[in-house]
Design a protein around this motif. Sequence first.
Motif, PDB file in Angstrom:
ATOM      1  N   ILE A  95      14.410  49.327  34.139  1.00  0.00           N
ATOM      2  CA  ILE A  95      15.842  49.267  34.800  1.00  0.00           C
ATOM      3  C   ILE A  95      16.316  50.624  35.202  1.00  0.00           C
ATOM      4  N   LYS A  96      16.651  51.303  36.290  1.00  0.00           N
ATOM      5  CA  LYS A  96      17.279  52.541  36.369  1.00  0.00           C
ATOM      6  C   LYS A  96      18.563  52.567  36.189  1.00  0.00           C
ATOM      7  N   PRO A  97      18.783  53.602  35.143  1.00  0.00           N
ATOM      8  CA  PRO A  97      20.383  53.848  34.757  1.00  0.00           C
ATOM      9  C   PRO A  97      21.180  53.886  35.863  1.00  0.00           C
ATOM     10  N   LYS A  98      22.360  53.510  35.748  1.00  0.00           N
ATOM     11  CA  LYS A  98      23.212  53.586  37.018  1.00  0.00           C
ATOM     12  C   LYS A  98      23.485  55.223  37.295  1.00  0.00           C
ATOM     13  N   ASN A  99      23.591  55.872  36.462  1.00  0.00           N
ATOM     14  CA  ASN A  99      24.018  57.358  36.419  1.00  0.00           C
ATOM     15  C   ASN A  99      22.733  58.304  36.763  1.00  0.00           C
ATOM     16  N   MET A 100      21.630  57.637  37.469  1.00  0.00           N
ATOM     17  CA  MET A 100      20.449  58.428  37.700  1.00  0.00           C
ATOM     18  C   MET A 100      20.228  57.983  39.207  1.00  0.00           C
ATOM     19  N   SER A 101      20.077  58.918  40.000  1.00  0.00           N
ATOM     20  CA  SER A 101      19.623  58.678  41.333  1.00  0.00           C
ATOM     21  C   SER A 101      18.064  58.141  41.681  1.00  0.00           C
ATOM     22  N   HIS A 102      17.922  57.510  42.803  1.00  0.00           N
ATOM     23  CA  HIS A 102      16.367  57.113  42.828  1.00  0.00           C
ATOM     24  C   HIS A 102      15.523  58.168  42.973  1.00  0.00           C
ATOM     25  N   LEU A 111       9.030  53.746  29.274  1.00  0.00           N
ATOM     26  CA  LEU A 111       9.962  54.249  30.184  1.00  0.00           C
ATOM     27  C   LEU A 111      11.445  53.976  30.043  1.00  0.00           C
ATOM     28  N   THR A 112      11.709  52.773  29.681  1.00  0.00           N
ATOM     29  CA  THR A 112      13.006  52.394  29.143  1.00  0.00           C
ATOM     30  C   THR A 112      13.631  53.390  27.873  1.00  0.00           C
ATOM     31  N   GLU A 113      12.777  53.765  27.100  1.00  0.00           N
ATOM     32  CA  GLU A 113      13.219  54.494  26.178  1.00  0.00           C
ATOM     33  C   GLU A 113      13.645  55.997  26.631  1.00  0.00           C
ATOM     34  N   LEU A 114      12.708  56.475  27.722  1.00  0.00           N
ATOM     35  CA  LEU A 114      12.900  57.700  28.350  1.00  0.00           C
ATOM     36  C   LEU A 114      14.298  57.697  29.025  1.00  0.00           C
ATOM     37  N   ALA A 115      14.366  56.413  29.830  1.00  0.00           N
ATOM     38  CA  ALA A 115      15.477  56.336  30.409  1.00  0.00           C
ATOM     39  C   ALA A 115      16.814  56.319  29.816  1.00  0.00           C
ATOM     40  N   THR A 116      16.705  55.850  28.608  1.00  0.00           N
ATOM     41  CA  THR A 116      18.071  55.966  27.827  1.00  0.00           C
ATOM     42  C   THR A 116      18.353  57.154  27.404  1.00  0.00           C
ATOM     43  N   LEU A 117      17.217  57.932  27.117  1.00  0.00           N
ATOM     44  CA  LEU A 117      17.689  59.476  27.016  1.00  0.00           C
ATOM     45  C   LEU A 117      18.149  60.109  28.095  1.00  0.00           C
ATOM     46  N   ILE A 118      17.547  59.989  29.338  1.00  0.00           N
ATOM     47  CA  ILE A 118      17.922  60.573  30.441  1.00  0.00           C
ATOM     48  C   ILE A 118      19.423  60.124  30.867  1.00  0.00           C
ATOM     49  N   SER A 119      19.713  58.850  30.665  1.00  0.00           N
ATOM     50  CA  SER A 119      21.215  58.460  30.888  1.00  0.00           C
ATOM     51  C   SER A 119      22.011  59.306  30.056  1.00  0.00           C
ATOM     52  N   GLN A 120      21.717  59.365  28.546  1.00  0.00           N
ATOM     53  CA  GLN A 120      22.554  59.921  27.708  1.00  0.00           C
ATOM     54  C   GLN A 120      22.730  61.533  27.980  1.00  0.00           C
ATOM     55  N   GLY A 121      21.809  62.010  28.886  1.00  0.00           N
ATOM     56  CA  GLY A 121      21.950  63.435  29.250  1.00  0.00           C
ATOM     57  C   GLY A 121      21.345  64.440  28.229  1.00  0.00           C
ATOM     58  N   ILE A 122      20.190  63.729  27.280  1.00  0.00           N
ATOM     59  CA  ILE A 122      19.602  64.398  26.524  1.00  0.00           C
ATOM     60  C   ILE A 122      18.234  64.829  27.178  1.00  0.00           C
ATOM     61  N   VAL A 123      17.570  64.423  28.004  1.00  0.00           N
ATOM     62  CA  VAL A 123      16.584  64.594  28.833  1.00  0.00           C
ATOM     63  C   VAL A 123      17.093  64.683  30.375  1.00  0.00           C
TER      64      VAL A 123
END
Length: 307
Positions: free
Chosen positions: A110-117, A261-273
């Motif tokens: 699932i694409k995090p809401k705070n990440m653009s396509h 990919l979901t784990e990575l998405a979490t790190l991106i949505s938290q601004g860690i990556v």
Amino acid sequence: MKAVAYQNYNSNIEIIEAAKPELKDRSVLIEVHAASINPIDNILHAGYLHQMLELSFPHIMGYDVSGTVVEVGKGVRSVKVGDEVFARPNQEDAGSIAEFARVHENELAIKPKNMSHIDAASVPLAGLTAWQALVTKGELKKGDKVLIHAGSGGVGTFAIQIAKYFGAMVTTTTSSKNSNLVKSLGADLVIDYTTQSFENELSDYDLVIDAIGGDTLTKSFKVLKKGGRLISIKGQDTENLAKDYGINFEWFFMSPDGDMLTELATLISQGIVKTVIDSTYPMKQAPKAFEVLAKGRAKGKIVITIK
Ligand SMILES: NC(=O)c1ccc[n+]([C@@H]2O[C@H](COP(=O)([O-])OP(=O)(O)OC[C@H]3O[C@@H](n4cnc5c(N)ncnc54)[C@H](OP(=O)(O)O)[C@@H]3O)[C@@H](O)[C@H]2O)c1
């Protein structure tokens, strides 16, 4: 639907009319918003891998996708119509630079809401490769000294950040114009490969991630401690060198993985990556985007916008 494709190895990359992919059990149809491009697209186009992977033509390009689920196949449980998702589809479902793409539900997140396509499309192939090289194959541990070659590229920009997240000391190679970029991603030490010889400056490393091959790969054995790990995504037979240096060497092809990919998405949505976008091109300029990628100077990822 419109799709970016070629009719034979080395023939022109063009926009064609193609049938929408047929839905299969456990798969979803995605209306594509953005798709990023990778060196493998150019490698396949040039026919370099035809003995390993025979393509059928016209061949629709692309291994990274972000978009909206518009249909779900039998047995799909994890997503529904309207969900925004991103993925690195398997070989059979590849061909994401198109208005629609089919993806197995195990391969999407699932694409995090705070990440653009655009940002989401830049992640799957390169991000999963970096994670699998460092964590799955490289068995990265907190405190490890890691050398990441080509830290400014699609894979390298993710690898630096993932290695820092796992508590590694990170050295990376790039040219001086990208020094600030890789430092901003967390690199502790930057080697300018155009003026410095990394093999003379570094020693006692636990892990090297090689994205270059050739001399860079063979010289990388010298910087590792005995028992260290050298993971290459370029591929080359170096079994004898590995034995001589007492190094655990492996090269591998990344694989799709929705959970990772979901784990990575979490790190991106938290601004860690963070995602690093070199440039974006509309679908009609896809041939130009592949030319730019082929120069090998991208800073992060090149993305094609579709919808
Ligand atoms: N096995 C797999 O599953 C797998 C998966 C993904 C990628 N790959 C392979 O891995 C490689 C990297 O992929 P990518 O997507 O990261 O490519 P990329 O984005 O095209 O890499 C471009 C970057 O590489 C840097 N670079 C070029 N030559 C360098 C050198 N000698 N030393 C250090 N940095 C150098 C460039 O920096 P400068 O402009 O400063 O030179 C540029 O920023 C490709 O060959 C690709 O085919 C394999």
